[in-house]
Design a protein around this motif. Structure first.
Motif, mmCIF file in Angstrom:
data_model
loop_
_atom_site.group_PDB
_atom_site.id
_atom_site.type_symbol
_atom_site.label_atom_id
_atom_site.label_comp_id
_atom_site.label_asym_id
_atom_site.label_seq_id
_atom_site.Cartn_x
_atom_site.Cartn_y
_atom_site.Cartn_z
ATOM 1 N N TYR A 5 0.837 -1.194 0.000
ATOM 2 C CA TYR A 5 0.000 0.000 0.000
ATOM 3 C C TYR A 5 0.874 1.246 0.000
ATOM 4 O O TYR A 5 1.993 1.240 0.508
ATOM 5 C CB TYR A 5 -0.908 0.030 1.240
ATOM 6 N N LYS A 7 0.261 5.609 0.498
ATOM 7 C CA LYS A 7 -0.611 6.767 0.667
ATOM 8 C C LYS A 7 -0.280 7.750 -0.446
ATOM 9 O O LYS A 7 0.877 8.118 -0.646
ATOM 10 C CB LYS A 7 -0.402 7.421 2.039
ATOM 11 N N THR A 8 -1.318 8.190 -1.180
ATOM 12 C CA THR A 8 -1.135 9.133 -2.281
ATOM 13 C C THR A 8 -1.985 10.376 -2.004
ATOM 14 O O THR A 8 -2.829 10.350 -1.107
ATOM 15 C CB THR A 8 -1.570 8.514 -3.633
ATOM 16 N N TYR A 12 -5.450 5.831 -0.906
ATOM 17 C CA TYR A 12 -4.461 4.781 -0.676
ATOM 18 C C TYR A 12 -4.429 3.847 -1.872
ATOM 19 O O TYR A 12 -5.457 3.304 -2.272
ATOM 20 C CB TYR A 12 -4.800 3.994 0.598
ATOM 21 N N GLU A 31 -8.164 4.293 4.941
ATOM 22 C CA GLU A 31 -6.762 4.166 5.294
ATOM 23 C C GLU A 31 -6.349 2.697 5.240
ATOM 24 O O GLU A 31 -7.077 1.812 5.671
ATOM 25 C CB GLU A 31 -6.520 4.730 6.696
ATOM 26 N N ILE A 34 0.445 0.701 5.968
ATOM 27 C CA ILE A 34 1.676 0.863 5.199
ATOM 28 C C ILE A 34 2.736 0.052 5.933
ATOM 29 O O ILE A 34 3.387 0.530 6.854
ATOM 30 C CB ILE A 34 2.098 2.347 5.094
#
Length: 156
Positions: A5, A7-8, A12, A31, A34
């Motif tokens: 995964y 986070k962008t 996600y 969420e 990560i």
């Protein structure tokens, strides 16, 4: 199949793949954990990080999407749409040699399992409208704005 995964700025991203290549990239609002990134997915996560930082326009990854032969033809055609450019479903159908296949092309586009890497977000309506996007039109707009070589300046 391994999973990672990232986070962008627009959610996600979930990566799935193995030694045969990247099989899918999807995006979620929820969420995601990560954790340690599996070795087979490290390059994909790294290249996506560069993309979102504005440092990468072309992905260089081994791909292994699952789909029909027709879907794979459409996805390969999507790979030919340059960064910062768009095309229409009609033009994509022309590229594939069958104007009557526009609905099938749109359906294959919507089933693209490789979010951003295979740039289905670069396909718009013939009239320029943002039409259908599995990740949501807000993400499609963000991606097209991100890839636009002419950045809109704020007046305020």
């Amino acid at each position: 199949m391994e999973t990672a995964y990232l986070k962008t700025p627009i959610g996600y991203a979930q990566f799935e793949g193995d030694a045969n290549g990247l099989a899918s990239v999807t995006v979620f609002d929820d969420e995601k954990p990560i954790d340690i990134i599996p070795e087979v997915l490290e390059d994909a996560v790294y290249q996506f990080t560069e993309y979102f930082e504005g440092k990468r326009a072309i992905f260089d990854l081994k791909l292994n999407p699952q789909g029909t032969d027709f879907q794979k033809r459409v996805w390969n055609a999507l790979l030919e749409i340059p960064y910062g450019k768009t095309t229409s479903y009609l033009n994509l159908s022309k590229t594939l040699g069958d104007l009557k296949a526009i609905r099938a092309v749109a359906a294959a586009n919507g089933r693209n399992p490789l979010w951003i890497v295979v740039p289905c977000h670069r396909v718009i309506g013939s009239n320029g409208d943002l039409t259908g996007y599995a990740g949501g039109l807000h993400r499609k707009k963000w991606l097209l704005d991100h890839e636009n070589p002419v950045k809109q300046q704020s007046l305020f």
